[in-house]
Design a protein around this motif. Structure first.
Motif, PDB file in Angstrom:
ATOM      1  N   SER A  47      12.581  -2.329  10.845  1.00 14.60           N
ATOM      2  CA  SER A  47      11.982  -3.346  11.719  1.00 14.60           C
ATOM      3  C   SER A  47      12.791  -3.451  13.002  1.00 14.60           C
ATOM      4  N   GLU A  56       5.254  -4.064   3.883  1.00 11.77           N
ATOM      5  CA  GLU A  56       4.761  -2.686   3.928  1.00 11.77           C
ATOM      6  C   GLU A  56       3.608  -2.592   2.941  1.00 11.77           C
ATOM      7  N   ASP A  59      -0.948   1.718   2.738  1.00  9.88           N
ATOM      8  CA  ASP A  59      -1.077   2.876   3.620  1.00  9.88           C
ATOM      9  C   ASP A  59       0.221   3.238   4.326  1.00  9.88           C
ATOM     10  N   GLY A  60       1.301   2.496   4.011  1.00 12.20           N
ATOM     11  CA  GLY A  60       2.604   2.778   4.599  1.00 12.20           C
ATOM     12  C   GLY A  60       2.877   2.031   5.894  1.00 12.20           C
ATOM     13  N   SER A  61       1.879   1.345   6.412  1.00 11.60           N
ATOM     14  CA  SER A  61       2.092   0.597   7.652  1.00 11.60           C
ATOM     15  C   SER A  61       2.885  -0.674   7.365  1.00 11.60           C
ATOM     16  N   ARG A  62       3.602  -1.130   8.384  1.00  9.53           N
ATOM     17  CA  ARG A  62       4.468  -2.300   8.234  1.00  9.53           C
ATOM     18  C   ARG A  62       4.021  -3.397   9.191  1.00  9.53           C
ATOM     19  N   HIS A  63       4.057  -4.641   8.674  1.00 13.52           N
ATOM     20  CA  HIS A  63       3.520  -5.751   9.443  1.00 13.52           C
ATOM     21  C   HIS A  63       4.435  -6.968   9.333  1.00 13.52           C
TER      22      HIS A  63
END
Length: 204
Positions: A47, A56, A59-63
């Motif tokens: 981050s 996470e 789909d592996g995306s991080r938010h």
């Protein structure tokens, strides 16, 4: 899913929500003083902004951003009704309204008090604002079991987490008896207790 958190931080709200919906997820604890995650890796590599929570997803995306993640969890797991669907616009508005209030009026104001660099005049102004906002909250809770109505929602996960900071910042809640009752009521929920135990905030 994988949740990056720091014990007792605003990430606790997302942790509570994940346990409320009963999904499986991995916890990675972050030391916000050193910005090390897990066994010592550099959290800035995960981050760039260095704060929590970070979620996470599959789909592996991080938010990031607490209020946004809480809405996401509520939407992905609709059966638990932690946030009403968009088809029930009025009920959903009540929850989103409280998320916004907590983020802007409580979370942001409390955050100034965590910093040792905050001037005392600013800290005094923050404490006065918090007293005013907690009084507003106390009046509301005099006639409501939870923030958005009779049922627990993601707004309560967030509200409980941020108001709990008063215990760490030497801010008395005694003038706000309905807030005290609310905090105790939320703390009794199994998911809340399990999240706090996992973060080391309670003794087993």
């Amino acid at each position: 899913m994988k949740l990056y958190l720091s014990p007792g931080a605003c990430s606790l709200a997302v942790h509570i929500a994940l346990r409320e919906v009963g999904t499986s997820f991995e916890i990675v604890k972050v030391d916000l003083a050193t910005h090390q995650a897990g066994s010592g890796s550099d959290y800035y590599q995960v981050s760039p902004n260095g704060y929590v929570p970070l979620l996470e997803i599959a789909d592996g995306s991080r938010h990031t951003e607490t209020a946004a993640l809480l809405q996401y969890i509520g939407d992905v797991f609709p059966a638990q009704r932690l946030i009403p669907p968009s088809s029930d616009a009025e009920a959903r508005l009540k929850v989103v309204q409280w998320l916004a209030f907590i983020a802007t009026e409580l979370h942001k104001t409390f955050s100034w008090l965590w910093s040792k660099e905050t001037a005392e005049s600013t800290a005094d102004a923050c404490r006065k604002k918090l007293a005013d906002r907690l009084q507003m909250l106390d009046r509301h809770l005099a006639n409501h079991r939870y923030l958005a109505g009779p049922d627990f929602t993601v707004a309560d996960a967030y509200g409980f987490t941020i108001v709990n900071w008063a215990n760490f910042l030497n801010i008395s809640l005694q003038p706000f008896p309905h807030v005290i009752d609310y905090q105790a009521r939320v703390a009794k929920r199994p998911a809340v207790r399990d999240a706090m135990l996992a973060e080391g905030l309670l003794k087993s």
